[in-house]
Design a protein around this motif. Structure first.
Motif, PDB file in Angstrom:
ATOM      1  N   ARG A   1      38.242  32.101 -29.746  1.00 44.21           N
ATOM      2  CA  ARG A   1      39.420  30.801 -30.193  1.00 44.21           C
ATOM      3  C   ARG A   1      38.369  29.798 -30.966  1.00 44.21           C
ATOM      4  NH1 ARG A   1      37.166  25.912 -28.057  1.00 44.21           N
ATOM      5  NH2 ARG A   1      35.835  26.653 -26.414  1.00 44.21           N
ATOM      6  N   ALA A   2      39.124  29.138 -32.310  1.00 44.04           N
ATOM      7  CA  ALA A   2      38.786  28.871 -33.459  1.00 44.04           C
ATOM      8  C   ALA A   2      37.450  27.489 -32.264  1.00 44.04           C
ATOM      9  CB  ALA A   2      39.766  27.824 -34.002  1.00 44.04           C
ATOM     10  N   ALA A   3      36.298  27.172 -32.681  1.00 44.10           N
ATOM     11  CA  ALA A   3      35.625  26.113 -31.598  1.00 44.10           C
ATOM     12  C   ALA A   3      36.670  24.806 -32.377  1.00 44.10           C
ATOM     13  CB  ALA A   3      34.495  25.885 -32.620  1.00 44.10           C
ATOM     14  N   SER A   4      36.270  23.646 -31.241  1.00 43.01           N
ATOM     15  CA  SER A   4      36.680  22.329 -31.868  1.00 43.01           C
ATOM     16  C   SER A   4      35.820  21.673 -31.888  1.00 43.01           C
ATOM     17  CB  SER A   4      36.941  21.837 -29.773  1.00 43.01           C
ATOM     18  OG  SER A   4      35.796  21.629 -29.732  1.00 43.01           O
ATOM     19  N   ARG A   5      36.524  20.552 -32.551  1.00 39.51           N
ATOM     20  CA  ARG A   5      35.670  19.252 -33.284  1.00 39.51           C
ATOM     21  C   ARG A   5      34.900  18.464 -32.981  1.00 39.51           C
ATOM     22  NH1 ARG A   5      33.313  18.815 -37.904  1.00 39.51           N
ATOM     23  NH2 ARG A   5      34.862  20.202 -39.113  1.00 39.51           N
ATOM     24  N   ALA A   6      34.313  18.480 -31.515  1.00 39.49           N
ATOM     25  CA  ALA A   6      33.650  18.048 -30.906  1.00 39.49           C
ATOM     26  C   ALA A   6      32.437  19.479 -30.526  1.00 39.49           C
ATOM     27  CB  ALA A   6      34.006  17.606 -29.845  1.00 39.49           C
ATOM     28  N   GLU A   7      32.794  20.131 -30.592  1.00 43.20           N
ATOM     29  CA  GLU A   7      32.166  21.919 -30.568  1.00 43.20           C
ATOM     30  C   GLU A   7      31.129  21.503 -31.677  1.00 43.20           C
ATOM     31  OE1 GLU A   7      33.700  24.545 -26.915  1.00 43.20           O
ATOM     32  OE2 GLU A   7      34.747  24.665 -29.236  1.00 43.20           O
ATOM     33  N   VAL A   8      32.074  21.683 -32.732  1.00 38.24           N
ATOM     34  CA  VAL A   8      31.037  21.594 -34.115  1.00 38.24           C
ATOM     35  C   VAL A   8      30.212  20.447 -34.368  1.00 38.24           C
ATOM     36  CG1 VAL A   8      31.359  22.238 -36.570  1.00 38.24           C
ATOM     37  CG2 VAL A   8      32.828  23.079 -34.777  1.00 38.24           C
ATOM     38  N   ASN A   9      30.687  19.239 -34.063  1.00 36.20           N
ATOM     39  CA  ASN A   9      29.386  18.498 -34.186  1.00 36.20           C
ATOM     40  C   ASN A   9      28.489  18.227 -33.029  1.00 36.20           C
ATOM     41  OD1 ASN A   9      31.353  17.167 -35.636  1.00 36.20           O
ATOM     42  ND2 ASN A   9      32.217  15.578 -34.679  1.00 36.20           N
ATOM     43  N   GLU A  10      28.425  19.083 -32.058  1.00 29.88           N
ATOM     44  CA  GLU A  10      27.260  19.987 -31.310  1.00 29.88           C
ATOM     45  C   GLU A  10      26.636  20.550 -32.063  1.00 29.88           C
ATOM     46  OE1 GLU A  10      26.783  20.329 -26.532  1.00 29.88           O
ATOM     47  OE2 GLU A  10      28.368  19.185 -26.683  1.00 29.88           O
ATOM     48  N   LEU A  11      27.043  21.440 -32.417  1.00 26.81           N
ATOM     49  CA  LEU A  11      26.440  22.228 -33.222  1.00 26.81           C
ATOM     50  C   LEU A  11      25.189  22.390 -33.947  1.00 26.81           C
ATOM     51  CD1 LEU A  11      28.759  25.593 -32.853  1.00 26.81           C
ATOM     52  CD2 LEU A  11      26.620  24.645 -32.568  1.00 26.81           C
ATOM     53  N   ILE A  12      26.367  20.600 -35.629  1.00 20.39           N
ATOM     54  CA  ILE A  12      25.437  20.686 -36.296  1.00 20.39           C
ATOM     55  C   ILE A  12      24.571  19.384 -36.628  1.00 20.39           C
ATOM     56  CG2 ILE A  12      27.294  22.722 -37.442  1.00 20.39           C
ATOM     57  CD1 ILE A  12      28.765  19.908 -38.482  1.00 20.39           C
ATOM     58  N   GLY A  13      25.533  18.709 -35.513  1.00 17.83           N
ATOM     59  CA  GLY A  13      24.495  17.144 -36.022  1.00 17.83           C
ATOM     60  C   GLY A  13      24.797  16.392 -36.786  1.00 17.83           C
ATOM     61  N   GLU A  14      23.984  16.441 -37.430  1.00 19.30           N
ATOM     62  CA  GLU A  14      24.107  15.386 -39.230  1.00 19.30           C
ATOM     63  C   GLU A  14      23.631  15.750 -40.455  1.00 19.30           C
ATOM     64  OE1 GLU A  14      24.450  12.213 -39.290  1.00 19.30           O
ATOM     65  OE2 GLU A  14      24.589  12.235 -37.020  1.00 19.30           O
ATOM     66  N   GLN A  15      24.112  17.383 -39.506  1.00 23.74           N
ATOM     67  CA  GLN A  15      23.672  18.526 -40.891  1.00 23.74           C
ATOM     68  C   GLN A  15      24.995  18.656 -41.383  1.00 23.74           C
ATOM     69  OE1 GLN A  15      22.040  22.115 -39.878  1.00 23.74           O
ATOM     70  NE2 GLN A  15      21.057  21.806 -37.901  1.00 23.74           N
ATOM     71  N   GLU A  16      24.934  19.129 -42.884  1.00 24.37           N
ATOM     72  CA  GLU A  16      26.468  20.118 -43.861  1.00 24.37           C
ATOM     73  C   GLU A  16      26.633  21.053 -42.925  1.00 24.37           C
ATOM     74  OE1 GLU A  16      28.466  18.242 -45.949  1.00 24.37           O
ATOM     75  OE2 GLU A  16      27.024  16.649 -44.898  1.00 24.37           O
ATOM     76  N   GLU A  17      28.216  21.755 -42.775  1.00 17.52           N
ATOM     77  CA  GLU A  17      28.414  22.622 -42.150  1.00 17.52           C
ATOM     78  C   GLU A  17      27.757  23.627 -43.604  1.00 17.52           C
ATOM     79  OE1 GLU A  17      32.606  23.307 -41.179  1.00 17.52           O
ATOM     80  OE2 GLU A  17      32.660  21.020 -41.039  1.00 17.52           O
ATOM     81  N   SER A  18      27.380  23.767 -44.449  1.00 20.70           N
ATOM     82  CA  SER A  18      27.354  24.960 -45.257  1.00 20.70           C
ATOM     83  C   SER A  18      25.529  25.380 -45.640  1.00 20.70           C
ATOM     84  CB  SER A  18      27.205  24.390 -46.711  1.00 20.70           C
ATOM     85  OG  SER A  18      26.273  23.140 -47.282  1.00 20.70           O
ATOM     86  N   SER A  19      24.771  24.438 -44.202  1.00 26.35           N
ATOM     87  CA  SER A  19      23.025  24.454 -43.772  1.00 26.35           C
ATOM     88  C   SER A  19      23.574  25.117 -42.347  1.00 26.35           C
ATOM     89  CB  SER A  19      22.866  23.357 -43.642  1.00 26.35           C
ATOM     90  OG  SER A  19      23.342  22.238 -43.710  1.00 26.35           O
ATOM     91  N   LEU A  20      24.300  25.307 -41.557  1.00 32.31           N
ATOM     92  CA  LEU A  20      24.962  25.592 -40.503  1.00 32.31           C
ATOM     93  C   LEU A  20      24.079  27.451 -40.745  1.00 32.31           C
ATOM     94  CD1 LEU A  20      24.799  25.433 -37.309  1.00 32.31           C
ATOM     95  CD2 LEU A  20      27.732  25.770 -37.652  1.00 32.31           C
ATOM     96  N   GLU A  21      23.209  28.342 -39.513  1.00 30.85           N
ATOM     97  CA  GLU A  21      23.108  29.502 -39.602  1.00 30.85           C
ATOM     98  C   GLU A  21      23.874  29.902 -38.576  1.00 30.85           C
ATOM     99  OE1 GLU A  21      19.724  30.980 -41.541  1.00 30.85           O
ATOM    100  OE2 GLU A  21      20.194  29.354 -42.692  1.00 30.85           O
ATOM    101  N   LEU A  22      25.106  30.937 -38.872  1.00 29.21           N
ATOM    102  CA  LEU A  22      25.354  31.529 -37.057  1.00 29.21           C
ATOM    103  C   LEU A  22      26.014  32.990 -37.936  1.00 29.21           C
ATOM    104  CD1 LEU A  22      28.622  29.278 -36.491  1.00 29.21           C
ATOM    105  CD2 LEU A  22      26.356  29.216 -35.815  1.00 29.21           C
ATOM    106  N   CYS A  23      25.695  33.141 -36.865  1.00 32.48           N
ATOM    107  CA  CYS A  23      26.593  35.093 -37.231  1.00 32.48           C
ATOM    108  C   CYS A  23      27.472  34.757 -37.744  1.00 32.48           C
ATOM    109  CB  CYS A  23      25.863  35.894 -36.258  1.00 32.48           C
ATOM    110  SG  CYS A  23      24.517  36.183 -35.342  1.00 32.48           S
ATOM    111  N   LYS A  24      27.606  35.895 -38.187  1.00 30.66           N
ATOM    112  CA  LYS A  24      28.966  36.114 -39.425  1.00 30.66           C
ATOM    113  C   LYS A  24      30.246  37.248 -38.885  1.00 30.66           C
ATOM    114  CE  LYS A  24      26.923  35.187 -43.450  1.00 30.66           C
ATOM    115  NZ  LYS A  24      26.330  35.654 -44.929  1.00 30.66           N
ATOM    116  N   LEU A  25      31.362  36.716 -38.528  1.00 26.73           N
ATOM    117  CA  LEU A  25      31.935  37.402 -38.541  1.00 26.73           C
ATOM    118  C   LEU A  25      32.917  38.049 -39.473  1.00 26.73           C
ATOM    119  CD1 LEU A  25      33.764  35.791 -35.361  1.00 26.73           C
ATOM    120  CD2 LEU A  25      33.512  37.948 -34.676  1.00 26.73           C
ATOM    121  N   SER A  26      33.511  38.901 -39.977  1.00 25.44           N
ATOM    122  CA  SER A  26      34.342  39.408 -40.982  1.00 25.44           C
ATOM    123  C   SER A  26      35.592  38.908 -41.479  1.00 25.44           C
ATOM    124  CB  SER A  26      34.441  40.907 -40.737  1.00 25.44           C
ATOM    125  OG  SER A  26      35.110  41.479 -42.436  1.00 25.44           O
ATOM    126  N   GLN A  27      36.455  38.560 -41.962  1.00 30.58           N
ATOM    127  CA  GLN A  27      37.399  37.958 -41.990  1.00 30.58           C
ATOM    128  C   GLN A  27      38.463  38.973 -41.770  1.00 30.58           C
ATOM    129  OE1 GLN A  27      37.687  36.949 -46.533  1.00 30.58           O
ATOM    130  NE2 GLN A  27      37.809  38.257 -47.069  1.00 30.58           N
TER     131      GLN A  27
END
Length: 131
Positions: A68-94
């Protein structure tokens, strides 16, 4: 939907127009013309799947993890104060069947829940165009 003649397409659009608020149209066909897609895309976001893909329903397959798509709260918990572009997660193909079926664009963070012997393993991945 097979290759549509102009009259057939106009009838189809007249029937579908009241549903254009839904904004998403799935077509199961190997024979959709470019002209048909152009007309349909005026009302909907259109995804074309092969008939086999429509029969298999990847999100319902027993061997597939729940996504499922992550909720905004989950994303905020993951990245904290970081920009989303600096987040390094494993990738899923489009092009992953579940990603395409759900219509998640590149950049979407997806929550994945896999069954294990001890319960569940949960992880987050990001939809990428360059996997």
């Amino acid at each position: 939907v097979d290759v549509l003649k102009k009259e057939q397409l106009e009838k189809l659009l007249a029937v579908l127009k009241p549903y254009s608020l839904l904004k998403k149209l799935f077509i199961c066909s190997n024979n959709v013309t470019a002209a048909s897609l152009v007309s349909l895309k005026k009302l909907f976001s259109v995804e074309v799947f092969s008939p086999v893909m429509c029969l298999l329903r990847p999100e319902k397959h027993v061997g597939q993890p729940k996504m499922r798509a992550a909720s905004r709260a989950e994303v905020n918990e993951l990245i904290g104060e970081q920009e989303e572009s600096s987040l390094e997660l494993c990738k899923l193909s489009q092009h992953d069947p579940q990603i395409k079926f759900n219509g998640w664009p590149v950049g979407t963070i997806v929550h994945i829940k896999r069954p294990t012997q001890d319960g569940f393993q949960e992880e987050f991945r990001i939809v990428s165009g360059d996997v």
